[in-house]
Design a protein around this motif. Sequence first.
Motif, short mmCIF file in Angstrom:
data_model
loop_
_atom_site.label_atom_id
_atom_site.label_comp_id
_atom_site.label_asym_id
_atom_site.label_seq_id
_atom_site.Cartn_x
_atom_site.Cartn_y
_atom_site.Cartn_z
N ASN A 250 0.86 -1.14 0.30
CA ASN A 250 0.10 -0.21 0.37
C ASN A 250 1.22 1.19 0.00
OD1 ASN A 250 -2.56 -1.76 -0.01
ND2 ASN A 250 -2.71 -1.74 2.23
N ILE A 251 1.83 1.38 0.54
CA ILE A 251 2.98 2.65 0.45
C ILE A 251 3.71 2.62 -0.29
CG2 ILE A 251 4.82 3.01 2.17
CD1 ILE A 251 4.29 1.84 4.08
N ALA A 252 3.68 1.63 -1.49
CA ALA A 252 4.11 1.55 -2.20
C ALA A 252 3.08 1.64 -3.95
CB ALA A 252 4.95 0.50 -3.10
N GLN A 253 1.68 1.42 -3.50
CA GLN A 253 1.25 2.49 -4.19
C GLN A 253 0.74 3.77 -4.25
OE1 GLN A 253 -1.83 -0.54 -3.65
NE2 GLN A 253 -1.13 -2.07 -5.54
N ASN A 254 0.64 3.89 -2.56
CA ASN A 254 0.66 5.35 -2.71
C ASN A 254 1.66 6.45 -3.30
OD1 ASN A 254 -1.55 4.96 -0.91
ND2 ASN A 254 -0.89 4.62 0.53
N LYS A 255 3.09 6.43 -3.15
CA LYS A 255 3.82 6.49 -3.60
C LYS A 255 3.62 6.66 -4.99
CE LYS A 255 7.69 5.31 -0.07
NZ LYS A 255 8.82 4.64 -0.13
N ILE A 256 3.34 6.21 -5.44
CA ILE A 256 3.22 6.09 -7.30
C ILE A 256 2.24 7.14 -7.46
CG2 ILE A 256 2.38 5.15 -9.28
CD1 ILE A 256 3.29 2.57 -8.53
N ILE A 257 0.58 7.49 -6.32
CA ILE A 257 -0.41 8.03 -6.43
C ILE A 257 0.32 9.04 -5.89
CG2 ILE A 257 -2.23 8.57 -5.91
CD1 ILE A 257 -3.56 5.29 -5.59
N LYS A 258 0.66 9.33 -5.12
CA LYS A 258 1.71 10.45 -4.68
C LYS A 258 2.10 11.58 -5.97
CE LYS A 258 4.66 12.69 -1.51
NZ LYS A 258 5.37 12.42 -0.10
N ILE A 259 2.94 10.90 -6.98
CA ILE A 259 3.63 10.70 -8.02
C ILE A 259 2.96 11.78 -9.15
CG2 ILE A 259 5.23 10.53 -9.95
CD1 ILE A 259 6.40 9.15 -8.00
N PHE A 260 1.62 11.00 -9.28
CA PHE A 260 0.73 11.51 -10.33
C PHE A 260 0.16 12.20 -9.51
CE2 PHE A 260 1.30 7.21 -12.04
CZ PHE A 260 1.55 7.16 -13.35
N SER A 261 -0.67 12.86 -8.65
CA SER A 261 -1.32 13.92 -7.90
C SER A 261 -0.44 15.07 -8.04
CB SER A 261 -1.03 13.71 -6.31
OG SER A 261 -2.24 12.82 -6.47
N ILE A 262 0.98 14.69 -7.83
CA ILE A 262 1.89 16.40 -7.68
C ILE A 262 2.01 16.43 -8.89
CG2 ILE A 262 4.72 16.76 -7.50
CD1 ILE A 262 4.67 15.28 -3.88
N ALA A 263 2.31 15.78 -10.12
CA ALA A 263 2.93 16.12 -11.58
C ALA A 263 1.75 16.70 -12.08
CB ALA A 263 3.16 14.87 -12.46
N ALA A 264 0.16 16.24 -11.63
CA ALA A 264 -1.41 16.80 -12.56
C ALA A 264 -0.74 18.35 -11.52
CB ALA A 264 -1.95 16.00 -11.87
N VAL A 265 -0.70 18.80 -10.59
CA VAL A 265 -0.47 20.81 -9.90
C VAL A 265 0.17 20.67 -10.51
CG1 VAL A 265 -1.09 20.65 -7.47
CG2 VAL A 265 -1.82 19.30 -7.59
N VAL A 266 1.74 20.14 -10.80
CA VAL A 266 2.72 21.05 -10.96
C VAL A 266 2.97 22.12 -12.04
CG1 VAL A 266 5.49 20.91 -12.07
CG2 VAL A 266 4.22 19.90 -9.30
N PHE A 267 1.92 20.39 -13.23
CA PHE A 267 1.21 21.24 -14.78
C PHE A 267 0.09 21.94 -15.38
CE2 PHE A 267 4.67 17.26 -15.04
CZ PHE A 267 5.64 18.42 -16.35
N LEU A 268 -0.66 21.04 -14.15
CA LEU A 268 -1.85 22.78 -13.98
C LEU A 268 -1.80 24.09 -14.05
CD1 LEU A 268 -4.85 22.22 -14.00
CD2 LEU A 268 -5.25 22.76 -11.49
N PRO A 269 -0.82 25.03 -13.08
CA PRO A 269 -1.01 26.29 -13.88
C PRO A 269 -0.04 26.41 -15.34
CG PRO A 269 -0.07 25.98 -11.74
CD PRO A 269 -0.39 24.33 -12.61
N PRO A 270 1.03 25.29 -16.01
CA PRO A 270 1.49 25.79 -17.20
C PRO A 270 0.28 25.29 -17.93
CG PRO A 270 3.29 24.89 -15.72
CD PRO A 270 1.77 24.97 -14.74
N THR A 271 -0.70 24.48 -17.80
CA THR A 271 -1.77 24.09 -18.69
C THR A 271 -2.43 25.52 -19.10
OG1 THR A 271 -1.22 21.99 -17.69
CG2 THR A 271 -3.17 22.69 -19.73
N LEU A 272 -2.75 26.14 -17.89
CA LEU A 272 -3.82 27.29 -17.65
C LEU A 272 -3.04 28.53 -18.70
CD1 LEU A 272 -6.52 28.13 -16.82
CD2 LEU A 272 -5.35 29.59 -14.50
N VAL A 273 -1.78 28.82 -18.21
CA VAL A 273 -1.15 30.06 -19.26
C VAL A 273 -1.59 29.30 -20.68
CG1 VAL A 273 0.57 31.03 -19.62
CG2 VAL A 273 0.46 30.34 -17.00
N ALA A 274 -1.21 28.10 -20.77
CA ALA A 274 -1.19 27.79 -22.39
C ALA A 274 -2.40 28.17 -22.73
CB ALA A 274 -0.49 26.35 -22.49
#
Length: 317
Positions: A250-274
Amino acid sequence: MLRLFNFDNGMLKEQALPEDPLKLSVATAGWIDAHDPSDNERSQLQAFLRTTLPESEDVEEIESSARYFTDNIGIHVRSLFIAQSEGRHNTVTVAFILQKERLITLREGNLADFRLLRMRARHGQVRANSPQELLVIMFEQKVENLADALEDIHRKLEDVGYLVLEVVNSDLEDAIDQLAKLEDSNGKIRLCLMDTQRSISFLQRHLRHDPDLQETAREIMRDVDTLMSHTTFLFDKINFLMDSTQGFINIAQNKIIKIFSIAAVVFLPPTLVASIYGMNFQHMPELDLKLGYPGALVLIVLAGIAPYWFFKRKGWL
């Protein structure tokens, strides 16, 4: 197949099985071991005993009255023994018929307990003067073999525990598979121990005339009680390792989900500008700026760096 044994000066000896007359050899044997007997051997035994031998379906019945009883033939005990095949443990029921002059065992499958007893008999290591003493020796050896099986499970659990708790990037799915097999084996060994308790308790009522056998039976019961406690310990250890393994998965799976969640949040503002500067409205002031395009690119980069820096400062990464 029939194997015949007799008692020679206090030692168990295997006797050769002649082609004829088989009936005479059976009559003089102290122990008759019927291992997957043929129809001819079965019919000869039934004619000799003047009764019908139990079928496989009868032997597997679990009612106490069907497993431990006496009749005009003798004392009947049907006990579970452990067998190992392809790395897994299975239970095999052995039917014992104890008479004053002989012991008859009827079984299917190749059991290590009986192989060991035959080997010890060939080397003159089985001291027995009567069928009653031999039956108690069989149960004593059975408990010893169950103890060895529990020790083997404990060693394997130590290896799995090291794999789960200390090895980085270990194969946790393989660990779960190993734990499931060990839990199954431990459960079957515990079932054999419980069956042995009932068998010895029944036999003690019919061996009261022999104080030595009574004392040996009591020692077997004490050993069984100790091993039952050990099986409980192994169940607890297996459950702990199973919970730990699932927790690490479960910890390993949560780490994977965490990476996807952070990536989505990080790329959301640039996507909004574009997205804003990808609009096709006619009146957009920035379209006439000479540095509008590079400025938009810089804004997109800054929009991506800003949330990453914020998460890093908060300690979320």
